[in-house]
Scaffold this active site. Structure first.
Site, PDB file in Angstrom:
ATOM      1  N   HIS A 311      77.332 -56.698  -5.090  1.00  0.00           N
ATOM      2  CA  HIS A 311      76.562 -56.359  -6.290  1.00  0.00           C
ATOM      3  C   HIS A 311      77.080 -57.130  -7.502  1.00  0.00           C
ATOM      4  CE1 HIS A 311      74.087 -53.496  -8.709  1.00  0.00           C
ATOM      5  NE2 HIS A 311      75.003 -53.739  -9.632  1.00  0.00           N
ATOM      6  N   GLU A 312      78.394 -57.142  -7.677  1.00  0.00           N
ATOM      7  CA  GLU A 312      78.956 -57.828  -8.842  1.00  0.00           C
ATOM      8  C   GLU A 312      78.810 -59.345  -8.732  1.00  0.00           C
ATOM      9  OE1 GLU A 312      79.645 -56.062 -11.381  1.00  0.00           O
ATOM     10  OE2 GLU A 312      79.341 -54.238 -10.230  1.00  0.00           O
ATOM     11  N   HIS A 315      75.480 -60.286  -9.950  1.00  0.00           N
ATOM     12  CA  HIS A 315      75.376 -60.306 -11.413  1.00  0.00           C
ATOM     13  C   HIS A 315      75.701 -61.678 -12.004  1.00  0.00           C
ATOM     14  CE1 HIS A 315      74.160 -56.391 -12.572  1.00  0.00           C
ATOM     15  NE2 HIS A 315      75.222 -55.752 -12.107  1.00  0.00           N
ATOM     16  N   GLU A 334      70.367 -54.767 -13.186  1.00  0.00           N
ATOM     17  CA  GLU A 334      70.854 -53.869 -12.148  1.00  0.00           C
ATOM     18  C   GLU A 334      69.926 -53.786 -10.941  1.00  0.00           C
ATOM     19  OE1 GLU A 334      73.732 -53.157 -12.253  1.00  0.00           O
ATOM     20  OE2 GLU A 334      74.303 -53.235 -14.362  1.00  0.00           O
TER      21      GLU A 334
END
EC number: 3.4.11.-
Length: 814
Positions: A311-312, A315, A334
């Site tokens: 997930h990061e 980003h 998100e």
């Protein structure tokens, strides 16, 4: 909208205020648009040693003037600007070249060296505490289309609530001494707690960071370290100078001061946790989302770490490279990161079947989104409290669900190219959702995926600008082979009132007689279909067979005259909606599940169960029909449908929990769970897949929860063996995947002896995941005085419960 309400809202707009969900007026805290930041040179000195809480530093901000103004408005919370240090200079024409230099050692905390026009600063600096502004008043106006630099020193205190630049302490288990760490958490609006800045996501700039630290500490920031030098005016202190960053928003700045070990291309970790590190990332996260101890990690721990890291990493593109223009489009960050993390993990770690498991996440968010208290994906926010509130399942999980739906109706090739064009065009900039729609529409038209009179915005605005989702009803004519397919908003907890004017219809609360107006929402709905003849549950069959639109709420589709053939909509759950069928089709689906449930994909089996019980709870479908759907479960061996069933049945259990019929519910659950628990067992095998392990965990947890005595005795036996072990810290024979269920069951049916033992063990766990499991299990006690004491520990700084663990304690139960 009534005239009075409309007048109040109009007045609120004129006065620069907003209204929160409680009807209270909050100030509009948006910055004036008179200046735009270009580059920050920031020096921060956090004194974290021995629990100190002082922070001081300096800021040089180079900015561009868009409109004349005699003030510089910056965000600052609990910071004091040194008025005597404030200098404002007009930058020379070659200022942009000067800002390209990377020699941060020439930066001074007292001013700038080049000769330029200095503006008079009128004292004092004023503070608007409610808007979180520090306002520097000037003796003359800044000129339009000119560049300036404001330089200042400031001081303040480290934050204490896990926001901004905050200090924390921990016990180093090797040296048995207390250690301190200072770390930042700036998202969404907390950079202003660490240094004066223009703390809005669209105010992107480059940053040159300098961090002051004591000799025995190290520091980290976003960019590589250039060099370290002793401070000239603070003995035993050093400056760490970092390279200039790419353009970024203030909330992305990261700083760390600690005694943690640090090696290139390794995580930043406590020295006594080094043996748990298996990942290759340089950022800082809570230990439970980064470190995995192979000896004590359950399958869910391994998956959680992979999810967070993926997930990061996502980003880096969605959030860092291209950032939403304002927090109302948080989902651009998100939602995409949540969606992309699944794509990455299904390729990197296919054994975990993240895509299949994510379907359960979508079901969870639908529970909340089916209530009138939900909110749209894109929602107006201004005040920091509102911004924080939208970091929820709607912004993360629902957004990922509708992005997945968009990918399927556009086709992956079109979707991927449109996203690539969007990222390339908007890199290092900010974006609004309409800009994303534009790039996707252009690509869809080039690929002839959408007709020219239809664009992505028309479709997706119905999913992002209004709350909730539809229920799609399929009513078949078994004589002529046609099906009538229609949409209607799904609402749980309210019963529609028949009205000739749909736009003004009202609802009755199912637990009372209160009537409230509610909007009529309509969507562009892509409906995919298959039947028992084709039973095509492949990804290629997720494209829409039928479109429902806001102007055409229903459609007729020929699906065949086979009266014994069932129909299923929403293949692989790629659409964000529920589905209801006529009674005969439900019966045909029940028969198929009982005959050979594996003909239907496990995701669609899970959705059939969840849809049936959700529709029953909303009084749309009779409960007997829903219970018929789960009669096949004793033959089910897949984790996802079982999890869907447990979600639905646990809800019913909560409804019965304080009624005379709760015993009948428990007996029913035992009749459903125990045979499967005995058949599936809790003996883990070396060749168990992750989903098989998760199913064994679920069945064991449910069997113990439903008071199946052999399950309870087994948990107590394992826990007693652990308590009696000569080395309980170093020796725990309970396998990691069963520790949560075992601890909880033993504490629930035990007493103070078991509770106190687990409490002591929580302070001796080298694994952060194992500590979290124990903290949650401690809430399983049935003794009120023990639970009251446990809650009191959250408020006692000397108890050993960390602030970040407080929520885990409060929600802990079985």
């Amino acid at each position: 909208m009534t005239p009075v309400v409309g007048l109040c809202l109009f007045a609120a707009v004129l006065c620069g205020t907003i209204v929160n969900t409680d009807g209270k007026f909050l100030p509009d805290i948006r910055l004036p648009k008179s200046i735009l930041p270009e580059h920050y040179s920031i020096g921060i000195i956090p004194d974290i040693h021995q629990g100190n809480a002082d922070i001081e530093g300096f800021v040089h901000l180079d900015f561009f003037v868009q409109s004349p103004t005699d003030r510089i408005v910056m965000h600052a919370v609990n910071l004091t600007l040194n008025e005597e240090s404030i200098v404002v200079n007009q930058l020379p024409s070659k200022a942009m070249e000067i800002m390209q230099e990377n020699d941060v050692s020439k930066i001074s905390s007292t001013g700038i060296s080049e000769k330029s026009k200095m503006l008079k600063v009128v004292h004092p600096v004023s503070y608007d505490v409610e808007k979180e502004f520090a306002i520097i008043h000037l003796g003359s106006k800044l000129e339009e289309n000119r560049r300036y630099r404001v330089s200042l020193n400031y001081s303040g205190s480290l934050a204490k609530n896990l926001k901004g630049f905050y200090g924390s302490e921990y016990l180093d288990r090797k040296s048995k001494t207390k250690k301190w760490v200072g770390v930042t958490q700036f998202e969404p609006t907390s950079a202003r707690l660490a240094f004066p800045c223009l703390d809005e996501p669209a105010m992107k700039a480059t940053f040159t960071m300098s961090i002051g630290r004591r000799t025995n500490y190290t520091s980290l920031s976003n960019m590589p370290l250039v060099k370290s030098e002793p401070m000239s005016n603070k003995e035993g202190w050093f400056w760490d100078f970092y390279e200039k960053s790419v353009p970024m928003s203030t909330y992305l700045i990261a700083c760390l001061v600690s005694e943690f070990s640090f090696r290139q291309a390794r995580p930043v970790i406590r020295k006594d946790s080094d043996n748990q590190s298996t990942q290759n990332i340089k950022w800082t996260w809570p230990e439970t989302t980064l470190l995995v101890n192979p000896k004590s990690a359950a399958v869910r721990d391994e998956m959680n770490v992979e999810r967070v890291i993926a997930h990061e990493l996502a980003h880096q593109w969605f959030g860092n490279l291209v950032t939403m223009d304002w927090w109302n489009a948080l989902w651009l960050n998100e939602g995409f990161a949540t969606y992309v993390q699944r794509l990455v993990l299904d390729n990197v770690s296919p054994k975990y079947q993240y895509g299949t498991l994510q379907a359960l996440d979508f079901l969870s968010v639908m529970d909340a989104d089916g209530l009138e208290s939900s909110h749209a994906i894109s929602v107006d926010v201004a005040h920091p409290t509102q911004i924080t509130e939208i970091f929820d399942a709607i912004s993360y999980t629902k957004s990922a669900a509708v992005i997945r739906m968009m990918n399927d109706f556009l086709g992956e090739a079109t979707f991927r190219q449109g996203i690539t064009n969007y990222l390339n065009e908007k890199k290092y900039k900010n974006a609004q959702q309409d800009e994303l729609w534009q790039f996707l529409s252009e690509q869809a038209h080039r690929d002839a995926v959408l007709p020219l009179n239809l664009d992505v915005k028309m479709i997706m605005d119905t999913w992002t600008l209004q709350m909730g989702f539809p229920v799609i009803t399929i009513e078949r004519n078994y004589t002529d082979g046609y099906a009538f397919i229609s949409q209607k908003r799904f609402l749980r907890g309210v019963t529609p009132i028949t009205s000739s004017d749909e736009k003004s219809r009202a609802v009755t609360n199912s637990v009372g007689s209160k009537r409230t107006d509610f909007p009529t929402y309509r969507w562009w709905v892509p409906v995919s279909l298959t039947d028992s003849v084709a039973h095509d549950f492949n990804q290629s069959n997720t494209r829409p067979a039928v479109w429902l639109t806001p102007s055409e709420l229903s459609a007729t589709k020929f699906i065949g005259k086979n009266e014994d053939s069932w129909v299923i909509a929403n293949i692989l759950a790629t659409g964000y909606y529920r589905v209801n069928y006529d009674e005969r089709n439900w019966g045909l689906l029940d028969l198929q599940l009982k005959t050979d449930h594996q003909v239907i994909h496990p995701i669609n089996r899970a959705y059939l169960i969840d849809d049936a019980f959700a529709l029953a709870a909303a009084e749309i479908l009779p409960y007997p029909t829903a219970f018929n759907v789960i009669e096949y479960l004793p033959n089910e061996d897949h984790h996802v449908p079982w999890t869907s069933a447990f979600r639905a049945l646990n809800y019913i259990g909560r409804m019965f929990s304080y009624t005379k019929d709760h015993g009948r519910y428990k007996a029913f659950m035992r009749s459903l769970v125990v045979p499967s628990y005995i058949r599936i067992g809790n003996k883990f095998q070396p060749d168990d897949s992750p989903l098989t392990k998760m199913l064994r965990i679920s069945m064991t947890t449910q069997a113990c929860s439903q008071e199946y005595r052999p399950c309870i005795r087994q948990a107590q036996l394992l826990f007693d063996e652990w308590m009696d072990s000569p080395d309980p810290i170093g020796s725990n024979s309970i396998i990691p995947d069963l520790r949560s269920s075992t601890y909880c069951t033993a504490i629930k049916y035990g007493g103070q002896l078991e509770w106190d033992f687990a409490w002591r063990m929580s302070f001796n766990m080298t694994s952060a995941q194992d500590r979290d499991v124990i903290l949650s299990a401690l809430g399983c006690s049935r003794d009120p005085w023990i639970l009251i004491r446990y809650l009191s520990f959250v408020l006692d700084p000397s108890s050993g419960i960390r602030k970040q663990d407080g929520r885990r304690v409060i929600i802990a139960d079985d």
